[in-house]
Motif scaffolding. Structure first.
Motif, PDB file in Angstrom:
ATOM      1  N   ALA A  85      40.464   2.714  79.504  1.00 14.24           N
ATOM      2  CA  ALA A  85      40.923   4.088  79.720  1.00 14.24           C
ATOM      3  C   ALA A  85      42.279   4.075  80.405  1.00 14.24           C
ATOM      4  N   PRO A  86      43.146   5.036  80.119  1.00 17.14           N
ATOM      5  CA  PRO A  86      44.441   5.095  80.785  1.00 17.14           C
ATOM      6  C   PRO A  86      44.249   5.220  82.291  1.00 17.14           C
ATOM      7  N   PRO A  87      45.210   4.713  83.064  1.00 15.83           N
ATOM      8  CA  PRO A  87      45.092   4.822  84.517  1.00 15.83           C
ATOM      9  C   PRO A  87      45.087   6.271  84.958  1.00 15.83           C
ATOM     10  N   ALA A  88      44.545   6.485  86.136  1.00 11.76           N
ATOM     11  CA  ALA A  88      44.492   7.839  86.682  1.00 11.76           C
ATOM     12  C   ALA A  88      45.888   8.413  86.800  1.00 11.76           C
ATOM     13  N   ALA A  89      45.978   9.707  86.601  1.00 13.77           N
ATOM     14  CA  ALA A  89      47.276  10.364  86.625  1.00 13.77           C
ATOM     15  C   ALA A  89      47.902  10.251  88.006  1.00 13.77           C
ATOM     16  N   ALA A  90      49.199  10.008  88.006  1.00 14.82           N
ATOM     17  CA  ALA A  90      49.924   9.959  89.265  1.00 14.82           C
ATOM     18  C   ALA A  90      50.026  11.368  89.835  1.00 14.82           C
ATOM     19  N   PRO A  91      50.177  11.476  91.154  1.00 19.64           N
ATOM     20  CA  PRO A  91      50.296  12.807  91.740  1.00 19.64           C
ATOM     21  C   PRO A  91      51.434  13.585  91.090  1.00 19.64           C
ATOM     22  N   THR A  92      51.138  14.777  90.681  1.00 19.53           N
ATOM     23  CA  THR A  92      52.144  15.605  90.027  1.00 19.53           C
ATOM     24  C   THR A  92      52.905  16.404  91.068  1.00 19.53           C
ATOM     25  N   PRO A  93      54.142  16.802  90.747  1.00 19.36           N
ATOM     26  CA  PRO A  93      54.882  17.632  91.688  1.00 19.36           C
ATOM     27  C   PRO A  93      54.139  18.931  91.969  1.00 19.36           C
ATOM     28  N   GLN A  94      54.394  19.491  93.133  1.00 25.19           N
ATOM     29  CA  GLN A  94      53.713  20.723  93.512  1.00 25.19           C
ATOM     30  C   GLN A  94      54.020  21.824  92.504  1.00 25.19           C
ATOM     31  N   GLU A  95      52.990  22.476  92.008  1.00 17.27           N
ATOM     32  CA  GLU A  95      53.181  23.510  91.007  1.00 17.27           C
ATOM     33  C   GLU A  95      53.727  24.778  91.657  1.00 17.27           C
ATOM     34  N   ALA A  96      54.450  25.551  90.848  1.00 11.85           N
ATOM     35  CA  ALA A  96      54.926  26.839  91.337  1.00 11.85           C
ATOM     36  C   ALA A  96      53.720  27.704  91.698  1.00 11.85           C
ATOM     37  N   PRO A  97      53.696  28.278  92.894  1.00  9.19           N
ATOM     38  CA  PRO A  97      52.472  28.971  93.364  1.00  9.19           C
ATOM     39  C   PRO A  97      52.322  30.375  92.819  1.00  9.19           C
ATOM     40  N   VAL A  98      52.466  30.533  91.489  1.00  4.50           N
ATOM     41  CA  VAL A  98      52.279  31.857  90.901  1.00  4.50           C
ATOM     42  C   VAL A  98      50.841  32.329  91.071  1.00  4.50           C
ATOM     43  N   HIS A  99      49.928  31.385  91.383  1.00  4.03           N
ATOM     44  CA  HIS A  99      48.529  31.777  91.584  1.00  4.03           C
ATOM     45  C   HIS A  99      48.373  32.739  92.764  1.00  4.03           C
ATOM     46  N   LEU A 100      49.310  32.740  93.706  1.00  7.72           N
ATOM     47  CA  LEU A 100      49.236  33.660  94.832  1.00  7.72           C
ATOM     48  C   LEU A 100      49.310  35.109  94.361  1.00  7.72           C
ATOM     49  N   LEU A 101      50.123  35.353  93.326  1.00  8.88           N
ATOM     50  CA  LEU A 101      50.193  36.688  92.745  1.00  8.88           C
ATOM     51  C   LEU A 101      49.042  36.927  91.780  1.00  8.88           C
ATOM     52  N   ARG A 102      48.748  35.932  90.945  1.00  8.04           N
ATOM     53  CA  ARG A 102      47.687  36.094  89.952  1.00  8.04           C
ATOM     54  C   ARG A 102      46.349  36.367  90.630  1.00  8.04           C
ATOM     55  N   ARG A 103      46.104  35.713  91.768  1.00  7.00           N
ATOM     56  CA  ARG A 103      44.835  35.907  92.469  1.00  7.00           C
ATOM     57  C   ARG A 103      44.672  37.347  92.941  1.00  7.00           C
ATOM     58  N   ARG A 104      45.758  37.955  93.423  1.00  7.88           N
ATOM     59  CA  ARG A 104      45.681  39.363  93.850  1.00  7.88           C
ATOM     60  C   ARG A 104      45.442  40.291  92.654  1.00  7.88           C
ATOM     61  N   VAL A 105      46.053  39.963  91.524  1.00  5.30           N
ATOM     62  CA  VAL A 105      45.844  40.759  90.308  1.00  5.30           C
ATOM     63  C   VAL A 105      44.374  40.708  89.903  1.00  5.30           C
ATOM     64  N   GLN A 106      43.786  39.521  89.944  1.00  7.42           N
ATOM     65  CA  GLN A 106      42.386  39.370  89.570  1.00  7.42           C
ATOM     66  C   GLN A 106      41.460  40.027  90.587  1.00  7.42           C
ATOM     67  N   GLN A 107      41.800  39.921  91.870  1.00  3.56           N
ATOM     68  CA  GLN A 107      40.967  40.552  92.900  1.00  3.56           C
ATOM     69  C   GLN A 107      40.938  42.065  92.721  1.00  3.56           C
ATOM     70  N   ALA A 108      42.070  42.655  92.372  1.00  2.10           N
ATOM     71  CA  ALA A 108      42.112  44.103  92.178  1.00  2.10           C
ATOM     72  C   ALA A 108      41.280  44.516  90.975  1.00  2.10           C
ATOM     73  N   ALA A 109      41.365  43.762  89.868  1.00  2.21           N
ATOM     74  CA  ALA A 109      40.587  44.097  88.685  1.00  2.21           C
ATOM     75  C   ALA A 109      39.088  43.976  88.950  1.00  2.21           C
ATOM     76  N   SER A 110      38.714  43.024  89.774  1.00  2.00           N
ATOM     77  CA  SER A 110      37.295  42.813  90.049  1.00  2.00           C
ATOM     78  C   SER A 110      36.764  43.738  91.140  1.00  2.00           C
ATOM     79  N   GLY A 111      37.497  43.850  92.249  1.00  2.54           N
ATOM     80  CA  GLY A 111      36.991  44.599  93.397  1.00  2.54           C
ATOM     81  C   GLY A 111      37.562  45.981  93.572  1.00  2.54           C
ATOM     82  N   GLY A 112      38.589  46.334  92.790  1.00 10.10           N
ATOM     83  CA  GLY A 112      39.195  47.648  92.917  1.00 10.10           C
ATOM     84  C   GLY A 112      40.323  47.684  93.934  1.00 10.10           C
ATOM     85  N   ARG A 113      40.936  48.861  94.065  1.00 11.68           N
ATOM     86  CA  ARG A 113      42.090  48.995  94.946  1.00 11.68           C
ATOM     87  C   ARG A 113      41.757  48.684  96.396  1.00 11.68           C
TER      88      ARG A 113
END
Length: 591
Positions: free
Chosen positions: A484-512
């Motif tokens: 099997a190929p070797p384990a993936a090397a640590p990748t650079p830190q991803e752009a934290p767009v999840h900080l915004l996406r998480r709020r979008v999902q929280q609003a859709a699930s839990g409301g305003r």
């Protein structure tokens, strides 16, 4: 989520689909007192037996009262077709509860579409001039603008309440908006409203196939269409309107080679199978069989005869064999028609590693991803080496190496009747196996796709449809085929767009209200800005401000929240997160 919520919106596969306008009409006829009791009434009916007698389905409310749904042709199309034997009928709660518990009927089945377009296709094939398209106005009509406003109002109410607060009454308002949009000539907007209701019912019934991203996407599309229709012109308006029917065009004679079959199982109560084929040039065509049903129909549809011409092939057989078609009619999406003029016979198939199918796997992955992100079928034909299991935020997935790209393969469906997830677990044990696969792209900041089909890990020339065929431990290699190929090397830190996406999902699930509580967003805004996402930081600030801000009247009393401002802020954040995800997905694949 409470047990009451889990029960009250569960869609019964035994009930016939009900047209959106029927449900909306029955709920609107209820008194305010009965509307408050509607969710409880649905929960009561969900536990009652339903018996089918021809076109009639009877639900025993109690020992002396039945609700009947009359569905000639398989669908309830009028309010009068829902009848109750109680003393309060027809103004009782039972009729609205039964309609709300049933699946949502699609506006037109594929069979009806094909029948309606068959004559037109034959005329075009014979050289007859096509009927001219009706002249479309440059801007939306007043009726269409009013329908867009109604859709915006209903979708905003759902976003305000979240999934827990979006019971049968709010769902009925969305269904009414869908019916109004369809009457105004906005079938695409109507479809987005129905998609929101479907996602809400799946969320509230704890459907294992439910994904929060589906609800976010449906709400985003509904609000976006409602926002743009009054201002759109020309081609943009034409796209926003959509079409009621898929036009089928003649395509002459086709020589098709089976690729794979996948099950279809929707939260709205439809199930079946789709078989994908390709011609000698690599163009993809689909043969589908989708009708009202549940998991049993999705599993059994693979062994049903394909509805193309006079062929007796099943979907499972077609996925390994071939098809010679004359007088073919094809939709823009590549779906084969089954009109009276279509003739088809069985032909020989082809191996994935032989011509003409081999060429599908020679296209670079980056080029396939770019095509999928710009409106293609979304299918990826990849050659991968299995690495093992990887656990991420979405759960366990199959980790694979694709020409140096570290790919995460996930289950296309989580329904226990389908073997997707079991097959993934077994394939994870075949580390080092090099296989050709078919997957569907999932836009994400890292390479991710849904596994649809794969070569057999030990039997050359054999394919496995991940959602229909069930692998066994005996199908696995006794030892890794290659290191099997070797384990993936640590990748650079991803752009934290999840900080915004998480709020979008929280609003859709839990409301305003979920975003209205006081809190400091400065750290998240600073982190987003530090990664070059200053716009995301501004959108996050506005989203929280729109959720929390409340004005007061001259006496100091709190006024209702500005739901339109909140919906606008949420839509801007959702659209931005979607576009950034697409850009990050393309970058992750090198597209």
């Amino acid at each position: 989520m409470s047990q009451e919520h889990v029960r009250q919106d569960r869609v019964s596969p035994a009930l016939p689909p009900v047209a959106p306008a029927v449900t909306a009409e029955l709920v609107a006829a209820l008194t305010p007192r009965l509307r408050k009791r509607l969710d409880a009434g649905i929960a009561k009916l969900a536990g009652r037996p339903a018996v089918r007698d021809g076109d009639i389905v009877r639900i025993a409310v109690d020992d002396s009262t039945d609700v009947e749904l009359h569905a000639p042709g398989g669908t309830v199309t009028s309010a009068d077709a829902v009848r109750c034997g109680c003393l309060l009928a027809p103004d009782c709660l039972h009729r609205a509860a039964a309609a709300s518990a049933a699946p949502i009927a699609e506006p037109a089945t594929e069979a009806a579409t094909e029948a309606a377009t068959a004559a037109h296709c034959e005329d075009v094939a014979a050289g007859a001039p096509a009927l001219p398209d009706t002249e479309r106005p440059e801007r939306a009509t007043p009726e269409q603008c009013a329908a867009a406003r109604a859709l915006h109002s209903a979708a905003t109410a759902v976003l305000e309440a979240g999934t827990d607060g979006s019971g049968a009454v709010l769902q009925a308002e969305l269904l009414r908006a869908a019916h109004t949009a369809r009457l105004a000539g906005l079938p695409r907007a109507a479809a987005t409203a129905v998609s929101v209701v479907t996602a809400l019912r799946a969320a509230r019934s704890a459907d294992p196939a439910y994904r929060l991203a589906d609800l976010v996407g449906a709400l985003r599309d509904a609000l976006s269409a409602a926002h743009r229709i009054p201002h759109a012109e020309g081609p943009e308006l034409t796209e926003l309107r959509g079409t009621v029917r898929q036009p089928y065009r003649p395509d002459g004679s086709l020589r098709l080679y089976g690729l794979f079959s996948e099950p279809v199982l929707t939260a709205s109560g439809y199930a079946g199978a789709v078989t994908w084929t390709a011609d000698a040039e690599g163009r993809l065509y689909q043969v589908s069989d989708v009708a009202p049903g549940g998991g049993g129909r999705a599993v059994g549809a693979a062994d049903r005869a394909v509805r193309v011409g006079d062929t007796a092939l099943t979907h499972r057989e077609l996925s390994r064999a071939g098809l010679a078609v004359s007088g073919a009619t094809v939709s823009p999406a590549g779906r084969l028609g089954a009109g009276a003029g279509v003739r088809a016979v069985r032909a020989s198939g082809a191996d994935w590693r032989a011509e003409p199918l081999d060429r599908l796997w020679t296209v670079p992955a980056a080029e396939q991803v770019a095509r999928a992100l710009t409106g293609g079928a979304g299918l990826l034909f990849l050659e991968v080496t299995l690495v093992g299991t990887l656990r991420d935020a979405a759960g366990d997935c199959l980790f694979a190496d694709c020409a140096g790209i570290r790919l995460r393969l996930t289950a296309a469906h989580d329904h226990p009747a389908l073997p997707h997830r079991d097959n993934l677990r077994l394939l994870a044990a075949a580390r080092g196996s090099r296989l050709r696969i078919v997957a569907r792209l999932t836009p994400a900041p890292h390479p991710r796709a849904l596994l649809l089909a794969t070569e057999h890990p030990t039997v050359p020339g054999t394919r496995v449809d991940a959602g229909l065929d069930r692998l066994q431990h005996a199908d696995l290699p006794t030892a890794p085929a290659a290191p099997a190929p070797p384990a993936a090397a640590p990748t650079p830190q991803e752009a934290p767009v999840h900080l915004l996406r998480r709020r979008v999902q929280q609003a859709a699930s839990g409301g305003r209200l979920v975003l209205s509580f006081s809190g400091n967003t400065a750290a998240d805004v600073q982190r987003l800005s530090g990664h070059g996402l200053a716009t995301a930081g501004d959108l996050l600030d506005e989203l929280h401000a729109a959720a929390a801000e409340r004005s007061r009247d001259v006496f100091g009393r709190l006024l209702p929240a500005d739901t339109d401002r909140f919906a606008g802020a949420w839509l801007a954040a959702a659209r931005y997160a979607e576009e950034v995800d697409r850009a990050l997905c393309a970058a992750a694949w090198g597209a």
